[in-house]
Design an enzyme around this catalytic site. Structure first.
Site, PDB file in Angstrom:
ATOM      1  N   ARG A 153     -10.865   3.698   2.006  1.00 21.70           N
ATOM      2  CA  ARG A 153     -10.123   2.435   1.999  1.00 21.70           C
ATOM      3  C   ARG A 153     -11.019   1.198   1.868  1.00 21.70           C
ATOM      4  O   ARG A 153     -11.118   0.386   2.796  1.00 21.70           O
ATOM      5  CB  ARG A 153      -9.247   2.330   3.247  1.00 21.70           C
ATOM      6  CG  ARG A 153      -8.271   3.482   3.355  1.00 21.70           C
ATOM      7  CD  ARG A 153      -7.331   3.313   4.501  1.00 21.70           C
ATOM      8  NE  ARG A 153      -6.173   2.508   4.149  1.00 21.70           N
ATOM      9  CZ  ARG A 153      -5.218   2.201   5.011  1.00 21.70           C
ATOM     10  NH1 ARG A 153      -5.284   2.608   6.235  1.00 21.70           N
ATOM     11  NH2 ARG A 153      -4.190   1.475   4.631  1.00 21.70           N
ATOM     12  N   CYS A 175      -6.493   2.878  10.320  1.00 23.84           N
ATOM     13  CA  CYS A 175      -6.313   4.328  10.406  1.00 23.84           C
ATOM     14  C   CYS A 175      -7.393   5.044   9.601  1.00 23.84           C
ATOM     15  O   CYS A 175      -7.798   4.587   8.541  1.00 23.84           O
ATOM     16  CB  CYS A 175      -4.958   4.720   9.813  1.00 23.84           C
ATOM     17  SG  CYS A 175      -3.576   4.497  10.922  1.00 23.84           S
ATOM     18  N   ARG A 216       1.237   1.242  17.405  1.00 25.01           N
ATOM     19  CA  ARG A 216       0.896   0.237  16.394  1.00 25.01           C
ATOM     20  C   ARG A 216       2.062   0.038  15.436  1.00 25.01           C
ATOM     21  O   ARG A 216       2.199  -1.044  14.866  1.00 25.01           O
ATOM     22  CB  ARG A 216      -0.324   0.700  15.589  1.00 25.01           C
ATOM     23  CG  ARG A 216      -1.616   0.727  16.370  1.00 25.01           C
ATOM     24  CD  ARG A 216      -2.772   1.098  15.474  1.00 25.01           C
ATOM     25  NE  ARG A 216      -2.646   0.401  14.202  1.00 25.01           N
ATOM     26  CZ  ARG A 216      -3.075   0.854  13.032  1.00 25.01           C
ATOM     27  NH1 ARG A 216      -3.680   1.997  12.953  1.00 25.01           N
ATOM     28  NH2 ARG A 216      -2.908   0.146  11.936  1.00 25.01           N
ATOM     29  N   ASP A 252       3.331   6.660   3.141  1.00 27.31           N
ATOM     30  CA  ASP A 252       3.592   6.498   4.571  1.00 27.31           C
ATOM     31  C   ASP A 252       4.738   7.374   5.082  1.00 27.31           C
ATOM     32  O   ASP A 252       5.031   7.362   6.282  1.00 27.31           O
ATOM     33  CB  ASP A 252       3.881   5.020   4.898  1.00 27.31           C
ATOM     34  CG  ASP A 252       2.625   4.174   4.879  1.00 27.31           C
ATOM     35  OD1 ASP A 252       1.525   4.733   4.730  1.00 27.31           O
ATOM     36  OD2 ASP A 252       2.734   2.931   5.014  1.00 27.31           O
ATOM     37  N   LYS A 294       6.818  -3.595   9.802  1.00 30.81           N
ATOM     38  CA  LYS A 294       5.450  -3.886  10.270  1.00 30.81           C
ATOM     39  C   LYS A 294       4.597  -4.415   9.115  1.00 30.81           C
ATOM     40  O   LYS A 294       3.955  -5.457   9.234  1.00 30.81           O
ATOM     41  CB  LYS A 294       4.820  -2.611  10.835  1.00 30.81           C
ATOM     42  CG  LYS A 294       3.334  -2.731  11.079  1.00 30.81           C
ATOM     43  CD  LYS A 294       2.717  -1.438  11.567  1.00 30.81           C
ATOM     44  CE  LYS A 294       2.234  -0.506  10.494  1.00 30.81           C
ATOM     45  NZ  LYS A 294       0.948  -0.833   9.877  1.00 30.81           N
ATOM     46  N   ASN A 295       4.603  -3.674   8.003  1.00 31.78           N
ATOM     47  CA  ASN A 295       3.693  -4.043   6.925  1.00 31.78           C
ATOM     48  C   ASN A 295       4.061  -5.368   6.270  1.00 31.78           C
ATOM     49  O   ASN A 295       3.196  -6.066   5.749  1.00 31.78           O
ATOM     50  CB  ASN A 295       3.622  -2.929   5.865  1.00 31.78           C
ATOM     51  CG  ASN A 295       2.825  -1.736   6.381  1.00 31.78           C
ATOM     52  OD1 ASN A 295       2.192  -1.808   7.429  1.00 31.78           O
ATOM     53  ND2 ASN A 295       2.854  -0.645   5.636  1.00 31.78           N
TER      54      ASN A 295
HETATM   55  C1  UD1 Z   1      -0.715  -0.715   2.567  1.00 33.36           C
HETATM   56  C2  UD1 Z   1       0.038  -0.379   3.825  1.00 33.36           C
HETATM   57  C3  UD1 Z   1      -0.129   1.096   4.166  1.00 33.36           C
HETATM   58  C4  UD1 Z   1       0.251   1.968   2.981  1.00 33.36           C
HETATM   59  C5  UD1 Z   1      -0.477   1.526   1.720  1.00 33.36           C
HETATM   60  C6  UD1 Z   1      -0.031   2.259   0.460  1.00 33.36           C
HETATM   61  C7  UD1 Z   1      -0.086  -2.458   5.101  1.00 33.36           C
HETATM   62  C8  UD1 Z   1      -0.600  -3.153   6.286  1.00 33.36           C
HETATM   63  N1  UD1 Z   1      -0.478  -1.189   4.920  1.00 33.36           N
HETATM   64  O1  UD1 Z   1      -2.087  -0.472   2.836  1.00 33.36           O
HETATM   65  O2  UD1 Z   1       0.703   1.389   5.288  1.00 33.36           O
HETATM   66  O3  UD1 Z   1      -0.102   3.313   3.252  1.00 33.36           O
HETATM   67  O4  UD1 Z   1      -0.268   0.121   1.493  1.00 33.36           O
HETATM   68  O5  UD1 Z   1       1.337   2.106   0.286  1.00 33.36           O
HETATM   69  O6  UD1 Z   1       0.703  -2.990   4.330  1.00 33.36           O
HETATM   70  N2  UD1 Z   1      -8.079   0.556  -2.599  1.00 33.36           N
HETATM   71  C9  UD1 Z   1      -9.319   0.352  -3.155  1.00 33.36           C
HETATM   72  N3  UD1 Z   1      -9.865  -0.902  -3.055  1.00 33.36           N
HETATM   73  C10 UD1 Z   1      -9.221  -1.929  -2.441  1.00 33.36           C
HETATM   74  C11 UD1 Z   1      -7.955  -1.713  -1.883  1.00 33.36           C
HETATM   75  C12 UD1 Z   1      -7.397  -0.453  -1.988  1.00 33.36           C
HETATM   76  O7  UD1 Z   1      -9.917   1.254  -3.725  1.00 33.36           O
HETATM   77  O8  UD1 Z   1      -9.773  -3.036  -2.384  1.00 33.36           O
HETATM   78  C13 UD1 Z   1      -7.447   1.894  -2.696  1.00 33.36           C
HETATM   79  C14 UD1 Z   1      -7.183   2.520  -1.330  1.00 33.36           C
HETATM   80  O9  UD1 Z   1      -8.323   3.174  -0.829  1.00 33.36           O
HETATM   81  C15 UD1 Z   1      -6.042   3.446  -1.643  1.00 33.36           C
HETATM   82  C16 UD1 Z   1      -5.265   2.697  -2.737  1.00 33.36           C
HETATM   83  O10 UD1 Z   1      -6.164   1.733  -3.255  1.00 33.36           O
HETATM   84  O11 UD1 Z   1      -6.527   4.651  -2.189  1.00 33.36           O
HETATM   85  C17 UD1 Z   1      -4.018   1.995  -2.260  1.00 33.36           C
HETATM   86  O12 UD1 Z   1      -4.322   1.212  -1.118  1.00 33.36           O
HETATM   87  P1  UD1 Z   1      -3.545  -0.143  -0.781  1.00 33.36           P
HETATM   88  O13 UD1 Z   1      -2.271  -0.196  -1.569  1.00 33.36           O
HETATM   89  O14 UD1 Z   1      -4.483  -1.272  -0.903  1.00 33.36           O
HETATM   90  O15 UD1 Z   1      -3.205   0.067   0.726  1.00 33.36           O
HETATM   91  P2  UD1 Z   1      -3.215  -1.030   1.882  1.00 33.36           P
HETATM   92  O16 UD1 Z   1      -2.784  -2.337   1.338  1.00 33.36           O
HETATM   93  O17 UD1 Z   1      -4.483  -0.931   2.621  1.00 33.36           O
END
Ligand code: UD1
Length: 422
Positions: free
Chosen positions: A123, A118, A400, A308, A22-23
């Site tokens: 986030r 979620c 999802r 995850d 999915k991701n």
């Molecule tokens: C992706 C995955 C999700 C997984 C996560 C971590 C997808 C669609 N989703 O989510 O399933 O749980 O990676 O492996 O691929 N953060 C910030 N600022 C930002 C972006 C992130 O502070 O601009 C923080 C987040 O709040 C979190 C951490 O960074 O604490 C990691 O998040 P991130 O790796 O960005 O997760 P996603 O890409 O949203």
């Protein structure tokens, strides 16, 4: 809203096919916006999040066709008719923010609503925005939307991420493929989904090196072409189904599973006393006799233990012998499954980002509520091991991220059925 009823039914036996990730698919799909030639993805998972991304791309003027029962996606973004990603679609899924980098890189402007997804913590998307700014984008936040411009196109630059972010790395990587000059992404995410995206972009003509390490270097090109790309197997679906026989005994072969995608997770299964072996077709998992041993788990960016799989691992630890400590280091509010598991008789103590789980002999079925995608499936896993009937309510999150979960588990002997709600 639908519910899923699971009745603990002893050991499982058989094979479970693992779908495309999915991701990975959710980041590969927006890559279509980088080119006016078609992008075809094979091994796509059939999930509601994929439909949401299709709807988002279509709202921007892309054409998306699903072939072979949804396992092949053909996308074409000949010319974009809109550069606005609307709140109504974006709020359903956080990955929608991934259209920002490609639209900006291709046409020099984009307006994208701030995302939903979620409820597992704040986030933010600041890292996505800072990376694009480092490539010369001018950004403004107005009424819940990011207004982005790059009048003379994006320019290569150095982006040093203060913390590892999968999504921000993906957005920056896609944007950099069409930026002028060289972009260096430092402290980049190393997840298999990043490598899969880089592979696909290279097929489209991008020049990328270092994906899978903390430093990715991208040499911008003038244009990208079409490509056909197979989506990498879903390591989270794989880990989830590997836990099914671990939790209620038996032997299950996960078809298409690859050990290199779940290394840290397999180490924990091994420590818990679960047998994991590679086969010609995938990965076989078995649990023979006796209780699982407790293990401590700390979630980390890849190659560490994935956040995850934390909820599902907690379900296993609920009936392990001894006490395990699960530390969540990626998201600040990701233990919402704990009180639900406690309704089933689990002994869990949550303090901040740490959950201490003391195993009990047996869980007991109960009505529970699914609060997010991975939490939903952890409750199903717990239900497989529980005495009596577990009713998992509000399963829309599950749809999802997991295709045909009742069929896949039912085929290996689980008693599981979906009940339609109003
Ligand atoms: C992706 C995955 C999700 C997984 C996560 C971590 C997808 C669609 N989703 O989510 O399933 O749980 O990676 O492996 O691929 N953060 C910030 N600022 C930002 C972006 C992130 O502070 O601009 C923080 C987040 O709040 C979190 C951490 O960074 O604490 C990691 O998040 P991130 O790796 O960005 O997760 P996603 O890409 O949203």
């Amino acid at each position: 809203m639908d519910s899923i009823i699971v009745t603990g039914n002893g050991p499982l036996k058989g094979q479970i096919p693992i779908a495309g990730a999915k991701n990975a698919c959710l980041t590969l799909m927006p890559a279509t916006l980088l080119s006016d030639e078609p992008l075809t993805l094979t091994n796509a998972p059939r999930l509601s999040d994929i439909k949401t991304m299709s709807a988002l791309l279509e709202s921007l003027g892309a054409e998306v066709s699903q072939l072979q029962d949804g396992q092949v996606l053909v996308m074409s973004s000949h010319a974009l008719s809109s550069h606005v990603a609307d709140y109504d679609i974006v709020r359903k899924m956080r990955a929608s923010i991934l259209v920002l980098g490609p639209m900006l890189a291709r046409d020099g402007h984009a307006v994208v609503s701030l995302p939903g997804g979620c409820a597992i913590g704040a986030r933010p998307v600041d890292l996505h925005l800072r990376a694009l700014e480092a490539m010369g984008a001018e950004l403004e936040l107005k009424e819940g939307y990011v207004h982005a411009k790059a009048r003379n196109g994006l320019k290569g630059g150095t982006v040093e991420f203060p913390l590892v972010s999968v999504g921000a790395t993906e957005n920056a990587l896609m944007a950099a493929t069409l930026a002028k000059g060289t972009t260096v992404l430092k402290n980049a995410a190393r997840e298999p989904e990043i490598v899969d995206l880089a592979d696909c972009l290279r097929r489209m003509g991008a020049q990328i090196e270092g994906d899978g390490t903390g430093t990715i270097t991208i040499q911008g090109v003038d244009r990208l072409g079409g490509a056909t790309h197979p989506v990498v197997p879903d390591r989270i679906e794989l880990g989830t189904y590997m836990l099914a026989p671990a939790i209620c005994g038996g032997e299950v072969e996960c078809l298409g599973g690859r050990i290199d995608l779940v290394g840290a997770f397999c180490e924990k299964l091994d420590a818990a006393g679960i047998d994991v072996s590679e086969t010609e077709k995938g990965i076989k998992v078995s649990r023979k006799n006796g209780r699982v041993k407790s293990v401590d788990v700390t979630t980390e960016p890849f190659p560490g233990f994935p956040t995850d799989l934390q909820a599902q691992m907690m379900a296993l630890m609920c009936t392990a012998e001894g006490t395990s400590v699960l530390e969540e280091k990626i998201f600040e509010n990701r233990f919402m499954h704990a009180p639900e598991l406690m309704r089933m008789g689990a002994n869990i103590d949550v303090h901040g980002g740490t959950a201490t789980v003391t195993g009990v002999e047996r869980l007991k079925g109960a009505p529970v509520m699914a609060t997010d995608l991975r939490a939903s499936v952890s409750l199903i896993l717990a239900g497989l091991a529980a005495e009596g009937e577990t009713i998992v309510n509000r399963v829309y999150h599950l749809d999802r991220g997991y295709e045909s979960v009742e069929e896949k588990l039912g085929n290996v002997g689980a008693r599981i059925e979906r009940v339609s709600g109003q």
